[in-house]
Each structure stands twice: as structure tokens, then as C-alpha cells.
Design an enzyme around this catalytic site. Structure first.
Site, PDB file in Angstrom:
ATOM      1  N   ASP A  67       0.819  -1.210   0.000  1.00 26.10           N
ATOM      2  CA  ASP A  67       0.000   0.000   0.000  1.00 26.10           C
ATOM      3  C   ASP A  67       0.854   1.263   0.000  1.00 26.10           C
ATOM      4  O   ASP A  67       2.082   1.201   0.124  1.00 26.10           O
ATOM      5  CB  ASP A  67      -0.949  -0.001   1.215  1.00 26.10           C
ATOM      6  CG  ASP A  67      -0.233  -0.334   2.521  1.00 26.10           C
ATOM      7  OD1 ASP A  67       1.007  -0.323   2.554  1.00 26.10           O
ATOM      8  OD2 ASP A  67      -0.917  -0.596   3.512  1.00 26.10           O
ATOM      9  N   ASN A 135      -7.407  -2.184  14.441  1.00 21.82           N
ATOM     10  CA  ASN A 135      -8.808  -2.477  14.093  1.00 21.82           C
ATOM     11  C   ASN A 135      -8.920  -3.717  13.198  1.00 21.82           C
ATOM     12  O   ASN A 135      -9.971  -3.983  12.624  1.00 21.82           O
ATOM     13  CB  ASN A 135      -9.458  -1.267  13.398  1.00 21.82           C
ATOM     14  CG  ASN A 135      -8.746  -0.905  12.094  1.00 21.82           C
ATOM     15  OD1 ASN A 135      -7.804  -1.572  11.693  1.00 21.82           O
ATOM     16  ND2 ASN A 135      -9.209   0.142  11.434  1.00 21.82           N
ATOM     17  N   HIS A 137      -7.148  -4.280  10.405  1.00 18.83           N
ATOM     18  CA  HIS A 137      -6.887  -4.109   8.973  1.00 18.83           C
ATOM     19  C   HIS A 137      -5.596  -4.789   8.550  1.00 18.83           C
ATOM     20  O   HIS A 137      -4.680  -4.970   9.349  1.00 18.83           O
ATOM     21  CB  HIS A 137      -6.938  -2.630   8.550  1.00 18.83           C
ATOM     22  CG  HIS A 137      -5.765  -1.776   8.923  1.00 18.83           C
ATOM     23  ND1 HIS A 137      -5.909  -0.555   9.540  1.00 18.83           N
ATOM     24  CD2 HIS A 137      -4.437  -1.924   8.744  1.00 18.83           C
ATOM     25  CE1 HIS A 137      -4.723  -0.009   9.716  1.00 18.83           C
ATOM     26  NE2 HIS A 137      -3.805  -0.818   9.245  1.00 18.83           N
ATOM     27  N   GLU A 142      -9.588  -1.599   5.428  1.00 16.50           N
ATOM     28  CA  GLU A 142     -10.241  -1.243   6.683  1.00 16.50           C
ATOM     29  C   GLU A 142     -11.477  -2.128   6.914  1.00 16.50           C
ATOM     30  O   GLU A 142     -11.993  -2.743   5.963  1.00 16.50           O
ATOM     31  CB  GLU A 142     -10.688   0.224   6.617  1.00 16.50           C
ATOM     32  CG  GLU A 142      -9.533   1.224   6.502  1.00 16.50           C
ATOM     33  CD  GLU A 142      -8.818   1.475   7.832  1.00 16.50           C
ATOM     34  OE1 GLU A 142      -8.679   0.538   8.632  1.00 16.50           O
ATOM     35  OE2 GLU A 142      -8.391   2.621   8.043  1.00 16.50           O
TER      36      GLU A 142
END
Ligand code: GLP
Length: 242
Positions: A67, A135, A137, A142
Site C-alpha cells: 500500500d 482495528n 486491517h 479497513e
């Protein structure tokens, strides 16, 4: 999922480096999927050392990063292009022409996602390194991202931006968008190696391993991968049942 629990971050980094080193010894022209963030830095340090000692070479290695932030100049100290240069590429014998990161200027975001996806479709990643967000990810997928997504543009969650704020001067400076491989790209890898360290990852780690497989916790998809290795330190593993 093969789960390995070790004492601390150093041991996690050492074990991960053993796996990557063995991969490069058995297949010197491996295709590596690379991650950024603080977690893989210890692994990269050990790979640099092994390269210095001539145990491994990156001469024939190809790499694809997961990414990149949208809109950050690639020379910005916090861009993932720069991160990879600083933490690995400039310190090993890799051919920069064989390294790939998604392009990230704002004007042509969707074209860049499509182009990266085409590149990925032509190759097969032998070993994909992953960290995990607090979280759940992976890459920048996400919670709520469809499992079928290929490389795409994502709006980052407030929580992710706050987690990553420590690398910037203020929350305002943390980019709001990123370009990331999708879950589908990640799941095509032959072997996935996820590393996690620290108490702030323990809930996500628990859900990834023991929760249901759900788009709300993207890393839970790894339960369905035929060859996933998860290396945790004691703090990241602290919510797992004994
Ligand atoms: C970042 C990256 C992920 C990384 C995660 C955890 O946002 N996009 O690839 O795994 O967050 O980062 P860290 O290792 O610094 O905790």
C-alpha cells in the site's frame, strides 16, 4: 493457520527473518510481498544483516508493496516509498527496477489502482509479509472492505489515522486516503506471514484467530488461507485462550 507465540518483539523478528531467509535460499528469485509500519522493521534489519554476510541475495528478488498513502510526495519521509528505501532497499543488493509500490498522485488514483492490479495479476507472490492494524486491517483494508476487492482507493478510518499519527506532526498531516492491495490480491499469495507485537494488537489478534470470518475484521480472512503463519509476541497473544 500456524500460530507461533514468542517472548518479545526481537524473537518475533528473528523467527520471521528465518522464514524469509529460508524462502530466499530455496528460491533466490522469489516474489516477496512487503509491508510497512513499525512491525517489520526488526525483520528488515535482520535481512539486511544476512545480505551483508552473504547468506542471502536480493539480486533476483521481485517485490510488491501492499500500500501507499495517496497524495504524499514519494520523497516525504513518511511515504511508504521512502520507508522502503530507508529500511530495506537502499541497504541490500536488490535491483530497484524489480521493486514495486503503487503510484499515488491524487489526479490519477483510479488508473494507478488498475495498473497495480494488472501487474499483480501477472505474478504470484511467494511470501507475503503482513502486519495488522489495531482495528484488524491488513494492508489498508479497513473494516467493512469487501473480501472480493482488488487494488483500490480507501478512505482511512479515524482510528487508523490516529494510530499512524505518531509518525507525523499532527492528525491533519496524516493522509485521509490510501491505495492498497485488496484482500483478494493478498489471498492469492502462496504463503502469508503475519507479525504482531504489543498489547494494542491483542484484541485484533484474538478476533483474527478466534472470531468469525467477517469483513468487519479483515485479517479474519486468513483463517481461510491454506498456508498462513502468524507470529506473535506474548503481549499480542495475551487475549488468546491458553
Ligand atoms: C499501517 C499499514 C499496515 C500495517 C499497520 C500496522 O497502517 N498500512 O500495513 O500493518 O498499519 O502498523 P504497525 O506495524 O506500525 O503497528
Amino acid at each position: 493457520m500456524n500460530i507461533v507465540i514468542l517472548k518479545n518483539y526481537d524473537e518475533v523478528s528473528s523467527k520471521a527473518s528465518e522464514i524469509v531467509i529460508n524462502q530466499l535460499i530455496s528460491k533466490p528469485n522469489s516474489v516477496l510481498g512487503l509491508a510497512t509500519g513499525s512491525t517489520p522493521i526488526g525483520l528488515y534489519k535482520r535481512l539486511i544483516q544476512a545480505n551483508k554476510e552473504n547468506k542471502i541475495s536480493f539480486k533476483d528478488v521481485k517485490s510488491f508493496n501492499l500500500d501507499e498513502y495517496i497524495g504524499l510526495d514519494i520523497k516525504h519521509p513518511q511515504s511508504y516509498h521512502q520507508f522502503m528505501m530507508d529500511n530495506l532497499f537502499s541497504k541490500v543488493d536488490i535491483n530497484l527496477a524489480n521493486t514495486h509500490l503503487p503510484q499515488n498522485d491524487v489526479e490519477n488514483m483510479n488508473e494507478h489502482a488498475e495498473a497495480y492490479n494488472k501487474l499483480l495479476a501477472k505474478t504470484k507472490i511467494d511470501l507475503q509479509i503482513l502486519g495488522i492494524g489495531s482495528n484488524g486491517h491488513i494492508g489498508f483494508n479497513e473494516p467493512g472492505t469487501p473480501f472480493g476487492n482488488e487494488t483500490f482507493i480507501v478512505e482511512l478510518e479515524e482510528k487508523t489515522r490516529k494510530d499512524n499519527m505518531r509518525f507525523f506532526n499532527s492528525l491533519d498531516e496524516v493522509p485521509k486516503y490510501a491505495i492498497t492491495m485488496g484482500i483478494k490480491n493478498i489471498m492469492r499469495s502462496k504463503h502469508i506471514l503475519l507479525l504482531a507485537s504489543g498489547i494494542e494488537k491483542s484484541d485484533a489478534v484474538y478476533q483474527m484467530i478466534h472470531g468469525e470470518v467477517t469483513e468487519n475484521l479483515p485479517a479474519s480472512i486468513l483463517q481461510l488461507h491454506p498456508h498462513a503463519t502468524v507470529i506473535l509476541d506474548e503481549k499480542a497473544a495475551s487475549k488468546l485462550p491458553l
